[in-house]
Design an enzyme around this catalytic site. Structure first.
Site, PDB file in Angstrom:
ATOM      1  N   GLY A  34       0.911  -1.155   0.150  1.00  0.00           N
ATOM      2  CA  GLY A  34      -0.034  -0.162  -0.077  1.00  0.00           C
ATOM      3  C   GLY A  34       0.785   1.190  -0.079  1.00  0.00           C
ATOM      4  O   GLY A  34       1.969   1.112  -0.278  1.00  0.00           O
ATOM      5  N   LEU A  36       0.415   3.542  -2.239  1.00  0.00           N
ATOM      6  CA  LEU A  36       0.874   3.266  -3.506  1.00  0.00           C
ATOM      7  C   LEU A  36       1.249   4.790  -4.149  1.00  0.00           C
ATOM      8  O   LEU A  36       0.700   5.875  -3.951  1.00  0.00           O
ATOM      9  CB  LEU A  36      -0.406   3.016  -4.289  1.00  0.00           C
ATOM     10  CG  LEU A  36      -1.062   1.643  -3.761  1.00  0.00           C
ATOM     11  CD1 LEU A  36      -2.165   1.253  -4.568  1.00  0.00           C
ATOM     12  CD2 LEU A  36      -0.089   0.419  -3.668  1.00  0.00           C
ATOM     13  N   HIS A  37       2.398   4.541  -4.875  1.00  0.00           N
ATOM     14  CA  HIS A  37       2.729   5.860  -5.610  1.00  0.00           C
ATOM     15  C   HIS A  37       2.954   5.373  -7.198  1.00  0.00           C
ATOM     16  O   HIS A  37       2.594   4.150  -7.555  1.00  0.00           O
ATOM     17  CB  HIS A  37       4.201   6.063  -5.194  1.00  0.00           C
ATOM     18  CG  HIS A  37       5.255   5.126  -4.912  1.00  0.00           C
ATOM     19  ND1 HIS A  37       5.716   4.336  -5.975  1.00  0.00           N
ATOM     20  CD2 HIS A  37       5.736   4.394  -3.924  1.00  0.00           C
ATOM     21  CE1 HIS A  37       6.566   3.295  -5.474  1.00  0.00           C
ATOM     22  NE2 HIS A  37       6.451   3.442  -4.218  1.00  0.00           N
ATOM     23  N   HIS A  40       4.374   1.713  -8.008  1.00  0.00           N
ATOM     24  CA  HIS A  40       3.403   0.799  -7.750  1.00  0.00           C
ATOM     25  C   HIS A  40       2.470   0.562  -9.035  1.00  0.00           C
ATOM     26  O   HIS A  40       2.033  -0.556  -9.581  1.00  0.00           O
ATOM     27  CB  HIS A  40       2.309   0.916  -6.673  1.00  0.00           C
ATOM     28  CG  HIS A  40       3.138   0.668  -5.466  1.00  0.00           C
ATOM     29  ND1 HIS A  40       3.497   1.949  -4.410  1.00  0.00           N
ATOM     30  CD2 HIS A  40       3.812  -0.385  -4.887  1.00  0.00           C
ATOM     31  CE1 HIS A  40       4.019   1.418  -3.327  1.00  0.00           C
ATOM     32  NE2 HIS A  40       4.383   0.263  -3.573  1.00  0.00           N
TER      33      HIS A  40
HETATM   34  P1  AMP Z   1       6.249  -2.365  -1.555  1.00  0.00           P
HETATM   35  O1  AMP Z   1       4.792  -1.797  -1.408  1.00  0.00           O
HETATM   36  O2  AMP Z   1       7.187  -1.328  -1.042  1.00  0.00           O
HETATM   37  O3  AMP Z   1       6.110  -3.750  -0.811  1.00  0.00           O
HETATM   38  O4  AMP Z   1       6.265  -2.390  -3.231  1.00  0.00           O
HETATM   39  C1  AMP Z   1       5.553  -3.314  -3.716  1.00  0.00           C
HETATM   40  C2  AMP Z   1       6.239  -3.546  -5.187  1.00  0.00           C
HETATM   41  O5  AMP Z   1       6.321  -2.373  -5.715  1.00  0.00           O
HETATM   42  C3  AMP Z   1       7.592  -4.253  -5.264  1.00  0.00           C
HETATM   43  O6  AMP Z   1       7.474  -5.074  -6.072  1.00  0.00           O
HETATM   44  C4  AMP Z   1       8.456  -3.186  -5.391  1.00  0.00           C
HETATM   45  O7  AMP Z   1       9.596  -3.539  -5.840  1.00  0.00           O
HETATM   46  C5  AMP Z   1       7.402  -2.212  -6.152  1.00  0.00           C
HETATM   47  N1  AMP Z   1       7.934  -1.065  -6.283  1.00  0.00           N
HETATM   48  C6  AMP Z   1       8.099  -0.116  -5.118  1.00  0.00           C
HETATM   49  N2  AMP Z   1       8.773   0.937  -5.521  1.00  0.00           N
HETATM   50  C7  AMP Z   1       9.026   0.963  -6.924  1.00  0.00           C
HETATM   51  C8  AMP Z   1       9.349   1.882  -7.898  1.00  0.00           C
HETATM   52  N3  AMP Z   1      10.108   3.032  -7.804  1.00  0.00           N
HETATM   53  N4  AMP Z   1       9.364   1.368  -9.226  1.00  0.00           N
HETATM   54  C9  AMP Z   1       9.074   0.070  -9.691  1.00  0.00           C
HETATM   55  N5  AMP Z   1       8.567  -0.799  -8.646  1.00  0.00           N
HETATM   56  C10 AMP Z   1       8.383  -0.408  -7.305  1.00  0.00           C
END
Ligand code: AMP
Length: 279
Positions: A34, A36-37, A40
């Protein structure tokens, strides 16, 4: 009325996937915690080319946090996340409770070596056990055909690929490119922790990462130089700045086909990760 289906239980989620599969549709999963940016959301767009229906999971997974880490303060903003997903090709959100994913008395764990050793595990020994466990549960429970993970968490991507191969899981793993702010800082849910001064310093991480990845000197010299540059830029601590085999994440050797530069540096309490291909 929301277009997105919101599922809180495994039973409900499984029923939706079963219905889609009965119609011959290919189902994709985007696991997230979550907050989310655009990073994501880019994963949702990327998997859309390879799936007919897309589930985004939102679950802040307690088993990947150590007691001293930011589990209780990790940003949680479900309503905003759901609104953001309305503008993407996502079809459903899976947002279970902790009790749903970890039933009372839960004791099972996963232990991995290979790409799970070193780097993140040096300072976060609990981390990949927790990640592998929750990803295994999500993949086996949802039974999606494909799942996507960001290269932002490069070691995590390699750990998951290894686990899926080792356990013969019938799922395709895709990798999503790192999404960055205009100044090169990799997008992260934890960037909100940075104050204005730290945010300026943070932009140097990607610059120094590229110098590390393109360095023509020996790996030792390049790594020492990157550490020095990070501290000089104002980072408070460098956990690692290194060149590794892009697949095994071991020290490159004669079998290495591609290399990866990986950095984790701290600005105060905030840990920033970045990585890129290396020469
Ligand atoms: P998280 O919510 O941090 O667990 O991330 C969820 C998914 O989003 C994971 O597969 C991360 O590697 C991916 N993710 C996070 N930040 C980025 C980003 N800046 N660019 C691409 N994928 C991302």
């Amino acid at each position: 009325m929301s277009r997105l289906g919101l599922h809180r239980t495994l039973e409900d989620m499984r029923a939706q996937v079963a219905a889609w599969k009965a119609d011959g549709l290919r189902v994709g999963l985007v696991p997230t915690m979550g907050a989310l940016h655009a990073g994501h959301l880019s994963l949702v767009d990327a998997i859309a080319k390879n799936a007919d229906k897309i589930i985004v999971s939102i679950f802040v997974n307690p088993t990947q946090f150590a007691a001293h880490e930011d589990l209780s303060t990790y940003p949680r903003q479900e309503a905003t996340d759901l609104a953001a997903l309305e503008t993407t090709p996502a079809d459903a959100v899976f947002a279970p409770t902790v009790q749903e994913m970890y039933p009372q008395g839960f004791t099972t764990g996963i232990s991995m070596a290979g790409p799970a050793l070193g780097l993140e595990s040096e300072t976060r020994p609990h981390f990949f056990g927790g990640v592998a466990l929750i990803v295994l549960k999500l993949l086996t429970q949802t039974q999606t055909d494909v799942a996507i993970f960001g290269e932002k968490d490069y070691q995590q991507l390699m750990v998951i690929r290894r686990m899926v191969a080792d356990l013969n899981l019938p799922v395709e793993i895709m990798a999503g490119a790192i999404q960055r702010e205009a100044d090169g800082l990799a997008m992260s849910s934890r960037n909100v922790y940075l104050d204005a001064e730290q945010r300026k310093i943070a932009a140097q991480l990607n610059v120094i990462l590229h110098q590390l990845g393109n360095h023509r000197a020996s790996a030792e010299v390049a790594e020492a130089e990157a550490k020095r540059a990070l501290l000089e830029a104002g980072f408070t601590e460098v956990e690692y700045a290194c060149i590794r085999d892009a697949e095994t994440l071991g020290v490159p050797d004669a079998n290495t086909r591609a290399r990866r530069a990986l950095i984790v540096a701290r600005l105060g309490e905030t840990r920033l990760l970045d990585n890129s291909p290396a020469v």
